[in-house]
Design an enzyme around this catalytic site. Structure first.
Site, PDB file in Angstrom:
ATOM      1  N   HIS A  78       0.810  -1.266  -0.095  1.00  0.00           N
ATOM      2  CA  HIS A  78      -0.068   0.087  -0.028  1.00  0.00           C
ATOM      3  C   HIS A  78       0.683   1.386  -0.036  1.00  0.00           C
ATOM      4  O   HIS A  78       0.240   2.390  -0.054  1.00  0.00           O
ATOM      5  CB  HIS A  78      -1.050   0.006   1.273  1.00  0.00           C
ATOM      6  CG  HIS A  78      -0.430   0.136   2.330  1.00  0.00           C
ATOM      7  ND1 HIS A  78       0.124  -0.809   3.328  1.00  0.00           N
ATOM      8  CD2 HIS A  78      -0.090   1.373   3.207  1.00  0.00           C
ATOM      9  CE1 HIS A  78       0.542  -0.295   4.556  1.00  0.00           C
ATOM     10  NE2 HIS A  78       0.405   0.892   4.424  1.00  0.00           N
TER      11      HIS A  78
ATOM     12  N   ASP B 266      -0.241  -7.403   1.138  1.00  0.00           N
ATOM     13  CA  ASP B 266       0.234  -6.070   1.223  1.00  0.00           C
ATOM     14  C   ASP B 266       1.865  -6.269   0.997  1.00  0.00           C
ATOM     15  O   ASP B 266       2.456  -5.824   2.018  1.00  0.00           O
ATOM     16  CB  ASP B 266      -0.023  -5.654   2.502  1.00  0.00           C
ATOM     17  CG  ASP B 266      -0.069  -4.191   2.830  1.00  0.00           C
ATOM     18  OD1 ASP B 266       0.105  -3.611   3.868  1.00  0.00           O
ATOM     19  OD2 ASP B 266       0.508  -3.575   1.683  1.00  0.00           O
TER      20      ASP B 266
ATOM     21  N   GLY C  19       3.736   6.483   9.573  1.00  0.00           N
ATOM     22  CA  GLY C  19       5.124   6.581   9.107  1.00  0.00           C
ATOM     23  C   GLY C  19       6.034   5.318   9.332  1.00  0.00           C
ATOM     24  O   GLY C  19       7.149   5.243   9.182  1.00  0.00           O
TER      25      GLY C  19
ATOM     26  N   SER D  28       4.974   2.272   8.522  1.00  0.00           N
ATOM     27  CA  SER D  28       4.475   0.989   7.705  1.00  0.00           C
ATOM     28  C   SER D  28       5.515   0.790   6.674  1.00  0.00           C
ATOM     29  O   SER D  28       6.325   1.563   6.152  1.00  0.00           O
ATOM     30  CB  SER D  28       3.346   1.381   6.763  1.00  0.00           C
ATOM     31  OG  SER D  28       1.939   1.317   7.337  1.00  0.00           O
TER      32      SER D  28
ATOM     33  N   SER E 182       2.199  -3.859   7.898  1.00  0.00           N
ATOM     34  CA  SER E 182       1.080  -3.659   7.033  1.00  0.00           C
ATOM     35  C   SER E 182       0.204  -2.511   7.770  1.00  0.00           C
ATOM     36  O   SER E 182       0.006  -1.386   7.261  1.00  0.00           O
ATOM     37  CB  SER E 182       0.214  -4.744   6.802  1.00  0.00           C
ATOM     38  OG  SER E 182      -0.856  -4.371   6.082  1.00  0.00           O
TER      39      SER E 182
END
Length: 383
Positions: free
Chosen positions: A225, A253, A332, A334, A352
């Site tokens: 993502h 993801d 911030g 991920s 994720s």
């Protein structure tokens, strides 16, 4: 989620912006003597690493060393038990109070050397089969996630208590008709997206920021993502870095970025304030094992593995195959690195999403790294 209620979460968010032989391990509630190092346990642990584990898990230095060694051994025993028991294997987990490994079995009389055993009704294969059926169903937004919980020998469905509706009840009823080993846990929030991502060093994509996952030959892996194929990235220093080659989200993801000649893949994870962690492999840690993550917003934090193969129902779509932890994270973080094992040298996955924060605690999910490497034919950079 507060730190004392690990069984409940407050929803999950994408962290982006823009005969039994007992395992000989002392209880962790009292000071423990260090185990004598043998084999792979001879590796010493950096002071900064031990300090982070002590801070986040409430252990002293000796207890942290004992736990690191026992977690490593438990993971090996669990993998061996899973392979040898076959359909009689019901899962495994590490008890947080004693540090002992338990292996669930579906037939009385079976034993596992180095672990306690518990007889359960459902094999892990059966539970995963039930979850696989749920993965094919369309879930209402009030159903936030579902997972196989090996410790309770159940498939757990999480539902937002404030928005629980008739559609959620129908989903639950259908699930229970498939297998009676379906349990329900209520949470207080739904997963929602945040566009600041978690991991090691910061990675910038236009107006957004993520955290780098792990170096691979030619680039690095990161959360899906964070960007789509063709998205350009900049490094922590805002220098042109590379381009997303492939990305999957939702469903999974994960993504990978091919970097330009100005960047060299290194087998390192930023410990933020301490020496780099050196990645040596990607052996999967056991449920209950200590695990730490690195992220460009909140740095280095640790906790334990809660469950594998959890499905999380984000507003953008369902993501399957995630690992659940009680480690905190914030926007911030991920995409960032998750590590475990001896010296935390075993790569586990990339962030994720999650809920909570690093003041009150939280639940965070990561995408395991091995499926990413397999999907794209990538080779992890190792030290």
């Amino acid at each position: 989620m507060n730190r004392t209620s690990a069984a409940r979460i407050t929803g999950a968010v994408l962290l982006a912006t823009g005969v039994v032989t007992a395992l000989s391990v002392p209880a962790f509630g009292a000071p423990a003597a260090p185990v004598a190092p043998t084999g792979s346990d001879t590796e010493s642990y950096p002071a900064e690493l031990l300090q982070a584990v002590q801070r986040d898990l409430g252990l002293n230095a000796d207890q942290a060393r004992v736990r690191l060694a026992s977690d490593q051994k438990s993971g090996e025993i669990a993998e061996q038990a899973k392979a040898s028991l076959g359909d009689a294997f019901g899962g495994s987990w590490i008890d947080q109070a004693s540090g002992r490994l338990t292996v669930a079995v579906t037939r009385p009389g079976l034993s596992v050397s180095g672990a306690d055993t518990k007889v359960v009704k459902n094999s892990l294969t059966q539970l995963n089969g039930t979850k696989s059926v749920l993965d094919l169903m369309s879930a209402p937004q009030s159903v936030t996630s579902w997972r196989v919980d090996e410790k309770s020998n159940a498939v757990v469905i999480e539902v937002n208590r404030t928005t629980r509706d008739a559609a959620a009840e129908q989903f639950i009823a259908t699930a229970k008709s498939i297998n009676s080993a379906v349990a329900v846990e209520e949470v207080t929030e739904n997963p929602t997206p945040l566009y600041d991502l978690r991991g090691g060093d910061a990675v910038y994509m236009g107006g957004g920021r993520c955290s780098l996952g792990f170096s691979v030959t030619g680039g690095f892996v990161i959360a899906g993502h964070c960007g789509r194929a063709g998205t350009a990235t900049q490094g922590f220093n805002r220098v042109a870095q590379g381009t997303f080659q492939a990305s999957v989200f939702p469903g999974n993801d994960y993504a990978w970025v091919k970097t330009n000649a100005n960047w060299t893949p290194r087998p390192w994870v930023n410990r933020y304030g301490g020496a780099n962690v050196i990645i040596k492999g990607s052996t999967v840690a056991a449920i209950g094992a200590q695990i730490c993550r690195s992220g460009s917003t909140t740095g280095w934090h640790c906790g334990t593995v809660g469950a594998y193969n959890q499905t999380v129902n984000y507003p953008q779509g369902t993501v399957r195959g995630l690992t659940r932890t009680n480690v905190c994270a914030e926007p911030g973080d991920s995409g960032g690195s998750w590590v475990a094992g001896s010296g935390f040298g075993q790569a586990q996955g990339v962030t994720s999403g999650g809920s909570g924060n690093c003041s009150s605690g939280g639940t965070t999910y990561f995408q395991p790294v091995n499926p990413i490497l397999s999907r794209y034919g990538l080779t992890l950079t190792r030290g």
